[in-house]
Write an enzyme that holds these catalytic residues in place. Structure first.
Site, short mmCIF file in Angstrom:
data_model
loop_
_atom_site.label_atom_id
_atom_site.label_comp_id
_atom_site.label_asym_id
_atom_site.label_seq_id
_atom_site.Cartn_x
_atom_site.Cartn_y
_atom_site.Cartn_z
CG ASP A 57 74.27 73.03 84.47
OD1 ASP A 57 73.25 72.86 85.55
OD2 ASP A 57 73.75 74.43 83.95
CG HIS A 58 73.91 68.32 90.44
ND1 HIS A 58 73.86 67.66 89.37
CD2 HIS A 58 74.09 68.15 91.87
CE1 HIS A 58 74.58 67.04 90.40
NE2 HIS A 58 74.28 66.82 91.64
#
Ligand code: CAO
Length: 562
Positions: free
Chosen positions: A534-535
């Site tokens: 999850d950036h």
């Protein structure tokens, strides 16, 4: 040398005390000339106020809901060299993004006055009050995005007839008078400029005047105003026009300003599904927020039990409501088909995966680990102990160790997105394929267990999963997931993060490859790894360090044992 210039609200026509609905910059932001600084919205127009020059924003004075008029101080702008003087001059010359003035009656061209001896009901269309696009500032060829009336509609003075939207502003074109719409010429998508014809209007004033004229049969009754004529009685039987219906009730086109439209576009919200709380049902940003909140409300519930274990009917309907629909195709027209109902677990995982896909900005980092040593150990250990060791427990152990070194991989975003929740325990789930679909049993406290114990627990959980005997508790509480497809084949893939976890590791089939050891190529067993994360939570560099660490751990079996 840098100079400071004051940025003020430019000439916005007759508008005063217009609410700021969006602030787009803050102190310290570098802005380009013409970059939007804030958005103003009255009930008639929405417009962006652009920066008069390139520079750095200082002393920003306004916040959403503040009201501004021409000359209100917005901020200072630190600009280089003489740019300040130039822009001050430029600003005076070109008023920024002026909203549409309400069309003055002048926008309706005068029509010839009626001759007394013409029969009052035999009006020619040319005698109707022509309505044209009013002064819309510097805008040319502005697209019509909504048509709010049609021929025969009764409108009141100032009722919106159509909405124009450029990339900088949305403008309503109001009716210059009360009356009945005739010869409406525009449709959504048409492009218009000042003076372009909109329609003609059979005005109420004339209808009433003519009706009075007819009743009294007085030949010297006062003439209607020049721009209106007896042709207004084309309201068929001379009856006064019907009162206008609220705009929001007309047609199917959503009524919203550019900020709400942009926001809805960003979220993939279909504005036709949103009820507007603004004037005449105008959709506000808050309405879109409320809609999304309502649609997703149940989706923020407890952690999923499998790859999905939440209320499916809602998840499906929320998805349908938020996304443009895929066209329905009758596949039977192209050949034979069979319709097979989806198993419950498959439907649940579909909804969960879709939710994760939509919510999580995914990045997948790949690498390869040399597992030659691990493989040798795995085989010899299986022979010695009789406990079948597959690769999965080794990967699991390596992940747990890497998570200790990089704790953000063992975290979740708080529901409000304001903080990171770091977990001090290490429970790892693994995707298991079953006939009913995917499930993710969770192994507890992986950091505290050896590979043999992990192998036994994984085996037991996988068997339970396939027998459909997995309990809900056995699928809860995971911090990280592993999807191992190595037993099947393939190289790299892009696994979907099992949100609210922040990362997932995909393992593909290990292959013997020639690896250069500095002197010669050596045959090494290389395991392809695909780390999706999850950036929002994990930066690329952090993820790269994590996977490098993972590769190191998997390369040297002693590190796994430590
Ligand atoms: N490379 C080479 N061989 C591998 C391997 C890899 N990466 N991973 C497993 N193998 C081998 C195993 O060693 C075993 O071989 P032997 O019998 O010779 O020892 C064989 O492949 C079968 O292993 P397995 O897949 O049954 O066992 P596992 O512990 O590795 O995996 C489980 C267990 C539950 C993960 C697996 O059975 C499974 O269901 N995998 C599918 C997961 C899935 O669908 N993921 C997708 C999720 S996202 O769509």
């Amino acid at each position: 040398m840098a100079k400071k210039i004051e940025v003020k609200v430019p000439d916005i026509g007759d508008y005063h005390d217009v609410p700021v609905i969006e602030v787009l910059v803050r102190d310290g932001d570098a802005v380009e000339k013409d970059a939007p600084l804030l958005v103003l919205e009255s009930d008639k127009a929405t417009l962006e106020v652009p920066s008069p020059a390139a520079g750095t924003v200082r002393d920003f004075k306004l916040k959403a809901s503040d009201k501004v008029s021409q000359g209100t101080l917005i901020c200072s702008l630190e600009v280089a060299g003489d740019a300040g003087q130039e822009t001050r001059d430029a600003k005076r010359e070109t008023p920024a993004k002026q909203p549409a003035e309400q069309p003055a009656p002048a926008a309706a061209s005068p029509a010839p006055a009626a001759k007394k001896d013409e029969p009052s009901r035999a009006a020619s269309p040319a005698a109707l009050l022509p309505v044209a696009i009013p002064d819309i500032g510097d805008y040319r060829d502005v697209p019509v995005i909504e048509v709010l009336v049609k021929d025969g509609d009764a409108v009141e003075k100032d009722a919106p007839l159509l909405v124009l939207e450029s990339d900088k502003a949305t403008l309503e074109v109001p009716s210059p008078a009360a009356g009945t719409v005739r010869d409406f010429k525009l449709k959504a998508g048409d492009k218009v400029s000042q003076g372009d014809p909109v329609c003609r209007l059979a005005t109420a004033a004339v209808a009433v005047a003519v009706a009075a004229d007819e009743r009294s049969e007085t030949r010297d009754a006062p003439k209607p105003p020049e721009h209106t004529t007896r042709s207004a009685v084309v309201t068929t039987d001379g009856a006064p026009p019907k009162p206008p219906a609220p705009v929001a009730a007309k047609g199917d086109t959503p009524y919203a300003g550019p900020a709400a439209r942009k926001f809805a576009r960003q979220l993939g919200v279909d504005l036709a599904q949103v009820s507007g709380s603004g004037t005449r049902g105008r959709i506000q940003i808050e309405d879109v927020q409320a809609y999304v909140k309502q649609a997703l409300g149940a989706g923020l519930g407890p952690q999923p039990q499998a790859f999905g274990a939440q209320r499916l009917p809602l998840a499906v309907s929320e998805t349908r409501a938020l996304l443009p629909a895929i066209p329905v195709v009758d596949f039977a027209q192209f050949g034979e088909i069979e319709t097979r109902p989806l198993a419950r677990i498959r439907k649940l995982s579909a909804a969960h995966l879709h939710r994760a896909w939509l919510n999580v900005p995914h990045v997948t980092q790949t690498d390869e680990a040399d597992i030659t040593q691990v493989e040798a150990f795995r085989k010899s250990s299986t022979e010695e102990t009789g406990v079948k060791l597959t690769l999965l427990p080794f990967i699991m152990k390596a992940v747990a160790k890497a998570m200790q070194a990089y704790p953000e991989f063992n975290s979740s975003l708080s529901a409000d997105g304001e903080s990171l929740i770091l977990k001090k325990y290490c429970h790892i789930g693994f995707a298991a394929e079953t006939e009913q679909g995917l499930v993710v049993p969770v192994v507890r406290d992986v950091d505290k267990k050896g590979v043999t114990q992990l192998a036994q627990e994984c085996g037991a959980l996988a068997r339970k999963a396939r027998d459909g005997k997995l309990k809900a508790e056995e699928m809860k509480g995971g911090c990280f997931s592993i999807s191992s497809l190595g037993g099947i084949g393939g190289s790299h893939f892009t696994p979907i993060v099992n949100a609210p976890e922040v990362a997932i590791l995909g393992a593909s089939r290990a292959q013997m490859k020639p690896v250069w050891d500095g002197k010669q190529f050596q045959p090494r067993l290389m395991l392809p790894l695909s780390l999706s994360y999850d950036h929002r939570v994990i930066d690329g560099a952090y993820a790269a360090r994590f996977i490098v660490q993972l590769v190191k751990l998997l390369t040297d079996v002693r590190r796994l044992a430590l």
